[in-house]
Structure formats: structure tokens, C-alpha cells
Design a protein around this motif. Structure first.
Motif, PDB file in Angstrom:
ATOM      1  N   SER A 131       0.834  -1.211   0.000  1.00  0.00           N
ATOM      2  CA  SER A 131       0.000   0.000   0.000  1.00  0.00           C
ATOM      3  C   SER A 131       0.868   1.260   0.000  1.00  0.00           C
ATOM      4  CB  SER A 131      -0.924   0.011   1.219  1.00  0.00           C
ATOM      5  OG  SER A 131      -0.166   0.247   2.395  1.00  0.00           O
ATOM      6  N   LYS A 132       2.140   1.076   0.324  1.00  0.00           N
ATOM      7  CA  LYS A 132       3.056   2.233   0.360  1.00  0.00           C
ATOM      8  C   LYS A 132       3.905   2.325  -0.913  1.00  0.00           C
ATOM      9  CE  LYS A 132       2.154   3.472   4.662  1.00  0.00           C
ATOM     10  NZ  LYS A 132       0.815   4.089   4.613  1.00  0.00           N
ATOM     11  N   ILE A 133       3.631   1.431  -1.842  1.00  0.00           N
ATOM     12  CA  ILE A 133       4.382   1.490  -3.104  1.00  0.00           C
ATOM     13  C   ILE A 133       3.530   2.211  -4.148  1.00  0.00           C
ATOM     14  CG2 ILE A 133       5.463   0.169  -4.965  1.00  0.00           C
ATOM     15  CD1 ILE A 133       6.077  -2.028  -3.016  1.00  0.00           C
ATOM     16  N   PHE A 134       4.152   3.162  -4.803  1.00  0.00           N
ATOM     17  CA  PHE A 134       3.465   3.938  -5.838  1.00  0.00           C
ATOM     18  C   PHE A 134       4.184   3.681  -7.163  1.00  0.00           C
ATOM     19  CE2 PHE A 134       2.222   7.765  -8.162  1.00  0.00           C
ATOM     20  CZ  PHE A 134       0.923   8.010  -7.716  1.00  0.00           C
ATOM     21  N   VAL A 135       3.467   3.078  -8.105  1.00  0.00           N
ATOM     22  CA  VAL A 135       4.098   2.730  -9.380  1.00  0.00           C
ATOM     23  C   VAL A 135       3.711   3.744 -10.467  1.00  0.00           C
ATOM     24  CG1 VAL A 135       4.298   1.002 -11.222  1.00  0.00           C
ATOM     25  CG2 VAL A 135       4.173   0.261  -8.837  1.00  0.00           C
ATOM     26  N   VAL A 136       4.737   4.357 -11.041  1.00  0.00           N
ATOM     27  CA  VAL A 136       4.544   5.292 -12.155  1.00  0.00           C
ATOM     28  C   VAL A 136       5.067   4.605 -13.410  1.00  0.00           C
ATOM     29  CG1 VAL A 136       5.234   7.521 -13.132  1.00  0.00           C
ATOM     30  CG2 VAL A 136       4.856   7.299 -10.664  1.00  0.00           C
ATOM     31  N   SER A 137       4.325   4.718 -14.501  1.00  0.00           N
ATOM     32  CA  SER A 137       4.857   4.188 -15.749  1.00  0.00           C
ATOM     33  C   SER A 137       5.037   5.332 -16.738  1.00  0.00           C
ATOM     34  CB  SER A 137       3.920   3.130 -16.332  1.00  0.00           C
ATOM     35  OG  SER A 137       2.725   3.728 -16.776  1.00  0.00           O
ATOM     36  N   VAL A 138       6.144   5.278 -17.480  1.00  0.00           N
ATOM     37  CA  VAL A 138       6.350   6.251 -18.551  1.00  0.00           C
ATOM     38  C   VAL A 138       6.155   5.501 -19.852  1.00  0.00           C
ATOM     39  CG1 VAL A 138       7.868   7.972 -19.564  1.00  0.00           C
ATOM     40  CG2 VAL A 138       8.050   7.443 -17.127  1.00  0.00           C
ATOM     41  N   MET A 139       5.148   5.931 -20.604  1.00  0.00           N
ATOM     42  CA  MET A 139       4.714   5.159 -21.757  1.00  0.00           C
ATOM     43  C   MET A 139       4.654   6.056 -23.003  1.00  0.00           C
ATOM     44  SD  MET A 139       3.922   1.975 -20.850  1.00  0.00           S
ATOM     45  CE  MET A 139       4.908   1.507 -19.428  1.00  0.00           C
TER      46      MET A 139
END
Lengths: 587, 164
Positions: free
Chosen positions: A346-354
């Protein structure tokens, strides 16, 4: 070789192929006739009148559609021609919302460029400025009719290239507007969020939904462990945002920039692409062996998936159940990686660059949250990443090359080529042929599936095994052609790769925008794809199943491709979608 | 759909629309004639009719809507029993069509184009109808009235009111 004709342009004798246009002939002798609505192969309608020339007829003619002929005399630069172009441009500017300073397309705007090139000082006309509501309800695309110049490039690409037809030119005269039918919000139409409309828009009337603030917020939040992943097509295009030539590989600089932006870990989506190949390859072999539904169709491209849900509900069972690499990555980060690092997911924030605007829609799909949390929290485009780098004051071009972080930072060449049309197919064949023959085959380049031809068909004879029939389509109009053949039983394949964007992800709707002047002269799809294949060749590991990092994830966590755990985390399902639901938002 | 009565009721208009679409299936340039006939049937072209036409002819709803909104003879809204089309083309305009339009608005209690509350009349300014010799000219349900002066307007309205 077509027949040549001789004409004169501004007194210069020009030889040009019969059937070509005055615009092309002029270009060949170094005369750049200004254009606005013209976009080669996509929108050739002679509507905006910016390109008028004097051909000795009663009225000036549009050079972009006027054919050359023997003995034709063309004048492109006379007081009459210059004044006509200037008046046309001033009229277009007269009701354009000229908030250039804060426009996302400032300095990359074809209208701004024309105003400069044509030396427009004052605008003599004060047009009726309408104030249309902004359509920002889509997670991917923002439509601002107040900036629209009615060039119709977006309509053409949506209708003829993608055969989606979510937008049209509506009403007439001063009321003309490019919009969805019945003023529906784009999100309630068959729009697949591919963003090709954004890439062809000469101005700021179409743009991606900017999510950079969400990323900045996450980075600034000390509670969160913020992880970023980058798709293969981003690294071969982001340099364009910093003035580098098209097709420059910037992997190392991009990684360095991401680290400086403050992400806790910088990972490579390509590692997840290798996972995709393991899962999808296993699925293909199982379907062939067990008489499962064929052809198996790839599921990496979210624009294609939504298109399929709208238009080919009967083929949903043919789609691979594999999540896209973006979402496989997120699911692995919030399970395997979280466990390994001892971080609460719950403390991990995943950002994707696409390279993609449709990914913004994909991350919001409720079914893509196998760990109980969204696989990916925010997806930003290549363009948005470039904006963040600029905002942070990072001098991109002088950055040293840096490497991706462990344990999701190592990929095979197969993972890299996912970024170009034919890449997923080629990556899959590299693994599937090895698995079927039980050997490490040296022949790994499947060049017949590369390149920009709309539909590519290939047959691969597996030594001592079956002959695999495979097809690749890119651009949804081409996909439609291929799928109609499959639906009618005219053609039979084992495996089909479809990417929504023409050229694949390298030309995705989130990639740097190149103006018509560049797009008319070179094929940016091919240039960026070249860089992708160079990156593949430079790697020692070029097959997914030989990627040691990825195999370790199976060893330590997922057990084996197609395992129960892999299915829970890495696979998904699809739902037929209505084209225009009864319940919809009107603007 | 348009029919709100009991489920056993057959929507005859929908059936008729289906017949119209079937008649033109596979015909090139069928969209405009189908829209004409559909509008004659329904009086206007609401979304469910346009959806049916798009699906039936294999074109997008966006294209159908684009054509409907381009041509003034197609309407997205219900029209009155008597449809007044008033030409505001160049010739009619210089011959005083503006004053005729104002008079109609006043007599019908309308602010512009629209339908009267009782559904009897709808008023619509249109482009040249090709009868410039009779300017200023109007059409009521296809019947042409030319060389009008504002004082003709109340008389015309009364004529149609009397017809019921």
C-alpha cells in the motif's frame, strides 16, 4: 517509374512525376509552400487554403492538391499570393484562442510557426470567439475546441487510419466544430484513447491529460516508495524533446534523469515484456497443443484492446489473457518486489512512462489490480516526462549514462523490440521456437515481421514441428482488414500481433510531436524503429527466456510460466463494450 | 426507444425505419436519402434513429451526426405541425426577410428558431431555397409564399390555425 512532366515554378524549370502535386514539385527545388491542413497520406483535402499558388487560373489554387502538368507555370511568391495567404492566416487567427504563452504546444505549434513565417504583425480582423466547454472527462485525451483550426487532420486519422470515427466535423459555417456526436464526452464514445489525433493536431486543440502533478506529489510524499518503469519506445524518442535527432537512443540519459527527478527506483518495463513473452508463449503452445482457441491475438496494446471490446466482441476469447507488460510489471512490484524488499504494497506507488495515451485508461481498469491495489498508479507519456525533466531544470543532453536498478532493470533484446510493430511477434517466435525444438536456435531475427507495411504475414517452420502461421497488423484500420479475413475464415493463423498505433509504440499517441513539415518528409516510425533494433543488437541476451533476472522471478516467486500464481497476478479478462451507452456525459 | 406503451405494442415506426434502411442497404450515397425518409417518418432525427441508421448502413454514428448537423433540412428536435422555413439567403435578406423573421417571432411568441408551446408551429431560418425571384420567401410545410411584407404574417398564421 511514372511519366515525367516539365513545369516551371517561379521561373525554375522542374521535372516532376505526372500525378504528383505542385507542393511536392516545389519542395524538390527548395521552395517551401506553407501548409496547415495538409498531412501526407492522412489529410490531403485542400481545405485551409494556406498553400495557394498562382497557376494562371481565374483563382488561386491549393498547391497540396493541384496536380502538375506539362508546361504548367506556377508562381508561389507574388504580392497577390502573399496577400491571399496572409488574409487566410489572419482569418484563422481571428477566432483562435491565442493563449500561446500557457499553451502546451507553444514553440511546437504549426499555427504559431506560420504566423512567424508569414510575418503576420497585426491581426486585422476580430473574429467571433466562441467559448466551447473543454472535454477533459477522458482519462487520456483533452479536447479544446477553442484552439481548433478545423484542419480535420484528427478527423481523418481517427476515421480513415484507425477506422474508429469517434469525432467528426459537425455543424457548418461559423458554427463548425470538431466533436463527438450529440456533444458526448469522448469517454462515452468508441474512442480507444490511442492519441493519434493528438500527434497530428497542428495546435493545442488536442492534448494528453496531464498527470505530472500526481507524480510530483507522490515523489514528495515521504511515506511512499515511488517506483518508475519505462517502456522501450520512450528511450528512442525522448531525445527529440531536447532537440536530438529522431532515432537517437537515450536509454542511459533517460535513466539518469529519472533518478534525478527523485524516483526511489528506476526500472525497465522491458523486464516485464520478457515476462509477457514467457506467459504468452506458454499460452500459445498450450492452445496449439490442446486445441485451444486460435489465432491467439496479442494483448499488449490498450488501444487495440478497447477497439476489440467495441468492435470484435466475438474475438475476445482469441485475445491473450496476458496483461500488458506495464501491468505485469506493476503486479510483480506490488507482490514479489514488495515481499523481497519488505515494503507494504500500500506504500508502493508505481509510475509508468509510456509512449501511449491509452495506458492512462488501462491503469484505471478495475480488473487490473490483482494485489488489491492498482497494478500501476499513474501512467505518463514521453511528452509529460520531458516536461518534468525541463521543470526540474535538468540539462538532459549533458547527463551521464546510468543503468536501471535491480531487480527489474535487466531485459533481453526481445523485450526491447516490443516498441516497434512486429516486435512482440518476433520476441515470441524467438522463445516459442526454442521451447518447441528444445534447442537454443541461432536464427533469431525474423525480418519478415519488421517494417511499416500495414499487414505482414509470415510462416515459420519449426524444425521437426509444426509450421506456425503468423500475422502482424499495426494501425487499427489494418487490424480491421486482417480481422475481417479471420472472421470470414478466409485466412487462418496461429498467432496475430496487433498494435493500435501505425508503426507500433514508437509512433504512440504519447510520443514527441513532430510537425507536418517533418512527417511529410521522413517516416518517423521507421527512424525510431531503427533505434529499437540497434538497441536489440547491442544486447548479449536477446531472447526472453534467457533473461537471468526474469527467470529468477519465476524461481523465487512465480514458480513457472502459466502457474496458478502467474495466472492470478499476470493475467486478465475482457468485456464487450457498447459503442454509445445510454448513460453518457454531454458537454 | 420512442414507444413507451405496453411491451406487447409493436413499434411500427421502428419497423418502418428498418424497411427504409433495408431498401438502401449496399447502395452508395444512401445516407442522405435514408435520413430524409427517416425524418419524414419521425418528424426529426433523434439519437436512437441515428444509431439505427448508422448500424444499418455500416457507417459511424459520428458520420451520421456530422451530415445531420451540416444540412439545415435535418433536425435534431421535434418540429411543429406546421413548419415555417424562412429564407435568410442574400436576396431574401436584402428584400427585407429580417423584418419578416421578426414578425413571425413576435406573432408566435418565439425568441428565435424553435417550436411554439402548443406544438402547432416551428420556425426555422434557412439558407437559400432557390426562389430568389419571389424574395422574401418562406415555406410552410413545403408550400411556398413569396414577396411577403410583415403584415402578411398574422394572416398566414391565422390561415394555418384555422386548418387546425
Amino acid at each position: 517509374m511514372s511519366e515525367m512532366v516539365t513545369l516551371t515554378i517561379d521561373g525554375i524549370e522542374v521535372k516532376a512525376p505526372a500525378g504528383s502535386t505542385v507542393l511536392e514539385a516545389a519542395k524538390s527545388v527548395g521552395i517551401n509552400i506553407p501548409t496547415l491542413c495538409f498531412l501526407k497520406d492522412i489529410n490531403e483535402i485542400g481545405a485551409c487554403r494556406m498553400c495557394v499558388v498562382d497557376v494562371g487560373a481565374r483563382s488561386l489554387q491549393a498547391a497540396c492538391v493541384y496536380p502538375v502538368s506539362e508546361g504548367l507555370k506556377v508562381i508561389t511568391n507574388s504580392p497577390k499570393v502573399r496577400e491571399a495567404r496572409r488574409v487566410t492566416l489572419e482569418l484563422i487567427l481571428s477566432n483562435h484562442e491565442r493563449k500561446c504563452l500557457t499553451c502546451v504546444r507553444s514553440e511546437n505549434c504549426e499555427l504559431q510557426r506560420l504566423a512567424k513565417d508569414l510575418n503576420v504583425g497585426d491581426i486585422r480582423f476580430d473574429g467571433e470567439n466562441k467559448h466551447y466547454p473543454l472535454d477533459d472527462l477522458s482519462p487520456s485525451i483533452v479536447r479544446d475546441p477553442n484552439k481548433c483550426v478545423l484542419c480535420r487532420r484528427c478527423v481523418s486519422v481517427c476515421k480513415y487510419v484507425q477506422t474508429v470515427s469517434a469525432i467528426e466535423t459537425n455543424e457548418r459555417g461559423f458554427d463548425t466544430i470538431v466533436s463527438s456526436p450529440f456533444d458526448m464526452a469522448l469517454k462515452d464514445t468508441p474512442c480507444v484513447n490511442c492519441g493519434q489525433c493528438i500527434n497530428v493536431c497542428p495546435v493545442g486543440a488536442l492534448r494528453e491529460k496531464d498527470d505530472t502533478d500526481k507524480v510530483w506529489e507522490a515523489i514528495a510524499n515521504p511515506e511512499l516508495h515511488v517506483v518508475v518503469q519505462t517502456a522501450p519506445a520512450v528511450r528512442v524518442a525522448i531525445g527529440e524533446e531536447f532537440g536530438l535527432p529522431i532515432g537517437t537512443r537515450c536509454t542511459g540519459k533517460m535513466v539518469a534523469a529519472l533518478k534525478r527527478l527523485g524516483f526511489d527506483k528506476v526500472f525497465d518495463t522491458d523486464t516485464a515484456a520478457d515476462l509477457t513473452i514467457m506467459e504468452e508463449g506458454t499460452e500459445l503452445i498450450e492452445r496449439i497443443k490442446n486445441g485451444g482457441k486460435l489465432p491467439l491475438i496479442t494483448s499488449c496494446s490498450p488501444g487495440w484492446i478497447k477497439f476489440c471490446e467495441h468492435n470484435y466482441p466475438d474475438l475476445l476469447d482469441n485475445l491473450s489473457t496476458c496483461k500488458s507488460p506495464q501491468n505485469m510489471f506493476g503486479a510483480v512490484i506490488k507482490s514479489y518486489y514488495a515481499e523481497k524488499m519488505g515494503i507494504d504494497p500500500s506504500k508502493i506507488f508505481v509510475v509508468s512512462v509510456m509512449p501511449c495515451t491509452a495506458k492512462k485508461f488501462e491503469v484505471q481498469r478495475p480488473e487490473l489490480s490483482s494485489t488489491g491495489y492498482p497494478d500501476v498508479d499513474v501512467s505518463i507519456t514521453t511528452r509529460e516526462l520531458a516536461r518534468m525533466i525541463k521543470e526540474a531544470g535538468i540539462d538532459f543532453n549533458s547527463l551521464p549514462d546510468e543503468n536501471f536498478d535491480d531487480p527489474m532493470g535487466e531485459a533481453s533484446g526481445a523485450g526491447v523490440i516490443f516498441g516497434a510493430t512486429g516486435g512482440v511477434m518476433e520476441a515470441a517466435l524467438r522463445t516459442v521456437v526454442d521451447v518447441l525444438t528444445g534447442k537454443d536456435n541461432d536464427n533469431i531475427e525474423y525480418k519478415s515481421v519488421r517494417g511499416v507495411e500495414g499487414v505482414k504475414v509470415t510462416e515459420v517452420q519449426v524444425p521437426g514441428g509444426p509450421t506456425l502461421r503468423a500475422a502482424v497488423a499495426h494501425g487499427l484500420g489494418n487490424a480491421r482488414k486482417l480481422l475481417e479475413q479471420v472472421r470470414n475464415g478466409e485466412e487462418q493463423y496461429h498467432f496475430i500481433e496487433i498494435m493500435a498505433c501505425p508503426g507500433g509504440c514508437v509512433n504512440g499517441g504519447g510520443q514527441p510531436i513532430q510537425p507536418a513539415s517533418v512527417r511529410n518528409a521522413i517516416d518517423i516510425r521507421a527512424e525510431r524503429a531503427k533505434a529499437i533494433y540497434n538497441e536489440d543488437e547491442a544486447l548479449t541476451v536477446r531472447k526472453s527466456h534467457k533473461n537471468p533476472r526474469m527467470m529468477k522471478i519465476y524461481e523465487e516467486f512465480l514458480e513457472k510460466p502459466g502457474s496458478h500464481k502467474a495466472h492470478d497476478l499476470l493475467h486478465t479478462h475482457y468485456t464487450a463494450r457498447e459503442n454509445y451507452p445510454e448513460e453518457c456525459s454531454r458537454l | 426507444m420512442s414507444c413507451k406503451c405496453s411491451s406487447t405494442c409493436v413499434d411500427t415506426k421502428a419497423q418502418e425505419l428498418e424497411r427504409i434502411i433495408d431498401k438502401y442497404k449496399g447502395v452508395k450515397g444512401a445516407l442522405i436519402p435514408v435520413l430524409h425518409e427517416a425524418q419524414e417518418l419521425y418528424g426529426y432525427l433523434p439519437i436512437h434513429v441515428q444509431k439505427a441508421i448508422a448500424e444499418g448502413l455500416g457507417v459511424s454514428l459520428a458520420e451520421v451526426y456530422g451530415v445531420v448537423t451540416f444540412y439545415t433540412q435535418f433536425s435534431l428536435y421535434p418540429k411543429g405541425k406546421y413548419q415555417i422555413q424562412l429564407c435568410l439567403g442574400t436576396a431574401c435578406y436584402v428584400k427585407g426577410a429580417g423584418a419578416i423573421y421578426e414578425e413571425f417571432k413576435k406573432e408566435l411568441g418565439l425568441k428565435g428558431d424553435g417550436v411554439t408551446e402548443d406544438g402547432m408551429f416551428s420556425l426555422e431560418a434557412c439558407r437559400c431555397i432557390g426562389a430568389c425571384g419571389l424574395a422574401p420567401v418562406i415555406m410552410i410545410n413545403g408550400e411556398v409564399y413569396g414577396r411577403l411584407v410583415p403584415s402578411d404574417v398574422p394572416k398566414l398564421i391565422q390561415k394555418y390555425r384555422d386548418m387546425g
